[in-house]
Design an enzyme around this catalytic site. Structure first.
Site, PDB file in Angstrom:
ATOM      1  N   GLY A 111       0.816  -1.216   0.000  1.00 49.11           N
ATOM      2  CA  GLY A 111       0.000   0.000   0.000  1.00 49.11           C
ATOM      3  C   GLY A 111       0.847   1.262   0.000  1.00 49.11           C
ATOM      4  O   GLY A 111       0.346   2.363  -0.229  1.00 49.11           O
ATOM      5  N   ARG A 112       2.118   1.083   0.283  1.00 47.54           N
ATOM      6  CA  ARG A 112       2.988   2.267   0.287  1.00 47.54           C
ATOM      7  C   ARG A 112       4.411   1.880  -0.104  1.00 47.54           C
ATOM      8  O   ARG A 112       5.368   2.487   0.345  1.00 47.54           O
ATOM      9  CB  ARG A 112       2.990   2.933   1.651  1.00 47.54           C
ATOM     10  N   LYS A 142       9.944   2.215   0.152  1.00 45.56           N
ATOM     11  CA  LYS A 142       8.827   2.177   1.101  1.00 45.56           C
ATOM     12  C   LYS A 142       8.460   3.620   1.421  1.00 45.56           C
ATOM     13  O   LYS A 142       9.324   4.395   1.850  1.00 45.56           O
ATOM     14  CB  LYS A 142       9.276   1.430   2.363  1.00 45.56           C
ATOM     15  N   GLY A 199      -0.176   6.192   1.464  1.00 46.36           N
ATOM     16  CA  GLY A 199       0.950   5.603   0.736  1.00 46.36           C
ATOM     17  C   GLY A 199       2.306   6.162   1.146  1.00 46.36           C
ATOM     18  O   GLY A 199       3.318   5.839   0.542  1.00 46.36           O
ATOM     19  N   ARG A 251       5.908 -13.533   0.681  1.00 43.52           N
ATOM     20  CA  ARG A 251       5.506 -13.752   2.070  1.00 43.52           C
ATOM     21  C   ARG A 251       4.624 -14.991   2.168  1.00 43.52           C
ATOM     22  O   ARG A 251       4.092 -15.450   1.143  1.00 43.52           O
ATOM     23  CB  ARG A 251       4.662 -12.544   2.551  1.00 43.52           C
ATOM     24  N   ASP A 293       1.514 -11.764   6.597  1.00 41.39           N
ATOM     25  CA  ASP A 293       2.108 -10.970   5.512  1.00 41.39           C
ATOM     26  C   ASP A 293       3.487 -10.450   5.915  1.00 41.39           C
ATOM     27  O   ASP A 293       4.216  -9.931   5.071  1.00 41.39           O
ATOM     28  CB  ASP A 293       1.189  -9.804   5.119  1.00 41.39           C
ATOM     29  N   ASN A 294       3.831 -10.597   7.167  1.00 41.11           N
ATOM     30  CA  ASN A 294       5.162 -10.171   7.609  1.00 41.11           C
ATOM     31  C   ASN A 294       6.069 -11.362   7.915  1.00 41.11           C
ATOM     32  O   ASN A 294       7.081 -11.212   8.599  1.00 41.11           O
ATOM     33  CB  ASN A 294       5.046  -9.269   8.840  1.00 41.11           C
TER      34      ASN A 294
HETATM   35  P1  AMP Z   1       2.148  -3.366   7.986  1.00 42.86           P
HETATM   36  O1  AMP Z   1       1.443  -3.302   9.295  1.00 42.86           O
HETATM   37  O2  AMP Z   1       3.250  -2.357   7.834  1.00 42.86           O
HETATM   38  O3  AMP Z   1       2.563  -4.752   7.616  1.00 42.86           O
HETATM   39  O4  AMP Z   1       1.098  -2.900   6.894  1.00 42.86           O
HETATM   40  C1  AMP Z   1      -0.056  -3.605   6.602  1.00 42.86           C
HETATM   41  C2  AMP Z   1      -0.597  -3.157   5.277  1.00 42.86           C
HETATM   42  O5  AMP Z   1      -0.976  -1.776   5.326  1.00 42.86           O
HETATM   43  C3  AMP Z   1       0.390  -3.281   4.132  1.00 42.86           C
HETATM   44  O6  AMP Z   1      -0.307  -3.761   3.033  1.00 42.86           O
HETATM   45  C4  AMP Z   1       0.879  -1.869   3.944  1.00 42.86           C
HETATM   46  O7  AMP Z   1       1.321  -1.634   2.627  1.00 42.86           O
HETATM   47  C5  AMP Z   1      -0.342  -1.054   4.289  1.00 42.86           C
HETATM   48  N1  AMP Z   1      -0.013   0.297   4.772  1.00 42.86           N
HETATM   49  C6  AMP Z   1       0.597   0.639   5.931  1.00 42.86           C
HETATM   50  N2  AMP Z   1       0.747   1.976   6.024  1.00 42.86           N
HETATM   51  C7  AMP Z   1       0.228   2.495   4.889  1.00 42.86           C
HETATM   52  C8  AMP Z   1       0.092   3.839   4.367  1.00 42.86           C
HETATM   53  N3  AMP Z   1       0.516   4.914   5.030  1.00 42.86           N
HETATM   54  N4  AMP Z   1      -0.495   3.974   3.161  1.00 42.86           N
HETATM   55  C9  AMP Z   1      -0.941   2.919   2.468  1.00 42.86           C
HETATM   56  N5  AMP Z   1      -0.845   1.644   2.904  1.00 42.86           N
HETATM   57  C10 AMP Z   1      -0.255   1.426   4.096  1.00 42.86           C
HETATM   58 MG    MG Z   2       3.894  -5.513   6.356  1.00 36.13          MG
END
Ligand code: AMP
Ligand code: MG
Length: 487
Positions: free
Chosen positions: A97-98, A118, A131, A188, A257-258
């Site tokens: 998402g970003r 990122k 994003g 992942r 996903d992590n």
């Molecule tokens: P994470 O907790 O970092 O693993 O993020 C979970 C999901 O949320 C992933 O698909 C990220 O790409 C998305 N995500 C986190 N922060 C943002 C943001 N600021 N804008 C868009 N997508 C985000």
């Molecule tokens: Mg992640």
């Protein structure tokens, strides 16, 4: 498709686009969204060198253009990856998402790595968010991933952080930034879940073949390579989590996903190193149930591997029941593997190489003592390694002396136990108060403390008396210390 920029000809990039050949459902090809005024905050020259990249002759403005994604190399096919994941136990379709992968690069060791931005702007997977990423958290990822790498733990790495010259809106406006992340891939557990959830057997098979070729080429021609793949990921992930336990690292958001297929640590959101030993330690502000607490990490990796196993059912046998039974057999020893690798690691921490029956009790007695006395996790082992400069009164108590006497008698039977302990017990970890302080300053434009901390964590196993503030047990009550996801 992208702008060509002169410096790329000197950068040493050997561009590959292998992931882009997978079925379209796994990605969206798009360029990063340009930023206003990129400025280099930090560049990892050491990593660049390892990767066969040449930055030294490129000026910082050009580097800022490259590592913000404002300018792209001619042959790259930037893309956002699609995936799914169980977040705190709940299944969701996700994706970058970003983040955007700029390209893959073939290193001098003939390994393909991903180079990913990122914080590079919105993608179809952004789900309403912006994003973008903030400077503090991107520097935090840089620092923590480098710390893990130098501790000898598999991890994605950080090549650069640039600030964007743009503010991003969180609770308060924050400085925007983009991190350049390097990974042996970004596939992942959740990528497999994504294909399985779409019931797309063809895509799932192609993802499997691609992952096997990229990460486990030695099993490529085996007839049961689906099962061998599962087992290989299981072993890599168990080793990873056991390593985290070794240094007191709490990942904080072990969603599927992590969890990578490569076995590298990924996604440094709310992670932190534990000071006082408490098996229930949780720093993440949103982990209210303690799902991802220090002591629960082995259980969670077991859970995540079962999710990977489920996603592979369709590739094992048409008959689901039969497939489940075959898979269960293949990984039936997962619990015992986790326990024995963990115990082995703990024994190494106290200098024991070949276990005797009573040794397990010795480990449990030490952990019980540490828990009851809130002893500093890393410094307890430093003290045992005769770093008596760790002036902490807790080691003068009768209860500790009692345990230490038993241990001293036991390690007399081990050869060179101190040398062995020194290889697995770090002196320097990025302590939370130092990390926060360095990031606060860096966010205000003063990067010196951050750079000093990087220098110290680059050499975590060798004692240097001049770095006292980095190794002493902090006299800080961390009961209320909190870390945050995705800021
Ligand atoms: P994470 O907790 O970092 O693993 O993020 C979970 C999901 O949320 C992933 O698909 C990220 O790409 C998305 N995500 C986190 N922060 C943002 C943001 N600021 N804008 C868009 N997508 C985000
Ligand atoms: Mg992640």
């Amino acid at each position: 498709m992208s702008n060509f920029v002169e410096p790329f000809s000197e950068l040493g990039l050997s561009i590959q686009n292998t992931y882009a050949q997978l079925p379209d459902i796994f990605m969206t090809k798009m360029d990063p969204i340009p930023v206003k005024d990129p400025k280099v905050e930090i560049i990892n020259y050491e990593l660049a060198k390892e990767l066969g990249l040449e930055f030294e002759n490129i000026d910082r403005d050009a580097l800022a253009q490259i590592f913000s994604g404002n300018k792209l190399p001619k042959n790259s096919t930037p893309l956002a990856q699609a995936y799914a994941g169980h977040q705190f136990g709940h299944f969701t379709m996700l994706g970058d998402g970003r983040a955007l992968m700029m390209c893959e690069h073939l290193t001098p060791k003939n390994e393909i790595i991903d180079i990913q931005f990122k914080g590079s702007g919105r993608t179809p997977y952004s789900r309403g968010a912006d994003g973008r990423a903030a400077l503090g958290p991107m520097l935090r990822e840089y620092l923590m991933s480098e710390a893990l790498h130098h501790l000898g733990i598999p991890t994605t790495r950080s090549l650069a952080v640039v600030s964007t010259g743009e503010k991003i809106l969180r609770e308060v406006p924050m400085n925007g930034a983009i991190l350049t992340r390097v990974a042996s891939s970004h596939i992942r557990v959740g990528t497999f879940q994504y294909a399985a959830a779409r019931n797309d057997k063809d895509a799932l098979k192609k993802l499997l073949d691609y992952s096997v070729k990229r990460h486990f080429p030695e099993i490529k021609n085996e007839t049961d390579n689906v099962l061998l793949f599962l087992r290989s990921v299981m072993e890599k992930q168990i080793d990873l989590i056991v390593n985290w336990m070794r240094v007191g690292f709490i990942h904080g958001v072990m969603n599927t996903d992590n969890s990578t297929i490569s076995g590298e640590t990924i996604d440094y959101g709310p992670c932190a190193f534990m000071n006082s030993y408490d098996i229930n330690t949780v720093y993440s502000s949103i982990d209210l149930q303690g799902r991802y607490s220090y002591g629960n990490q082995p259980n969670i990796i077991h859970w995540n591997i079962l999710r990977l196993a489920e996603s592979l059912i369709g590739l094992i046998d048409e008959d689901e029941k039969k497939a489940v039974s075959i898979i269960e057999k293949k990984i039936s020893d997962i619990s015992s593997q986790i326990s024995s690798k963990w115990l082995n690691m703990m024994l190494q921490k106290i200098g024991i190489e070949i276990a005797e029956p009573e040794d397990e009790q010795l480990v449990h007695d030490l952990l019980k003592w540490m828990q009851e006395n809130k002893a500093d996790f890393n410094n307890t082992f430093c003290y045992l390694m005769e770093h008596n400069h760790i002036k902490d009164k807790v080691f003068e108590t009768d209860s500790f002396k009692l345990w230490k006497n038993n241990w001293t008698l036991r390690v007399k039977k081990e050869k060179n136990y101190l040398d062995k302990m020194k290889r697995v017990n770090p002196i320097f970890i990025p302590r939370n108060h130092l990390v926060e302080n360095a990031l606060d300053e860096a966010d205000k434009g003063k990067i010196d403390k951050f750079n000093s901390l990087i220098k110290v964590i680059n050499n975590p196993y060798s004692f240097q008396s001049k770095y006292e503030e980095y190794y002493l047990t902090p006299e800080i009550d961390e009961t209320n210390y909190q870390t945050f996801c995705g800021t």
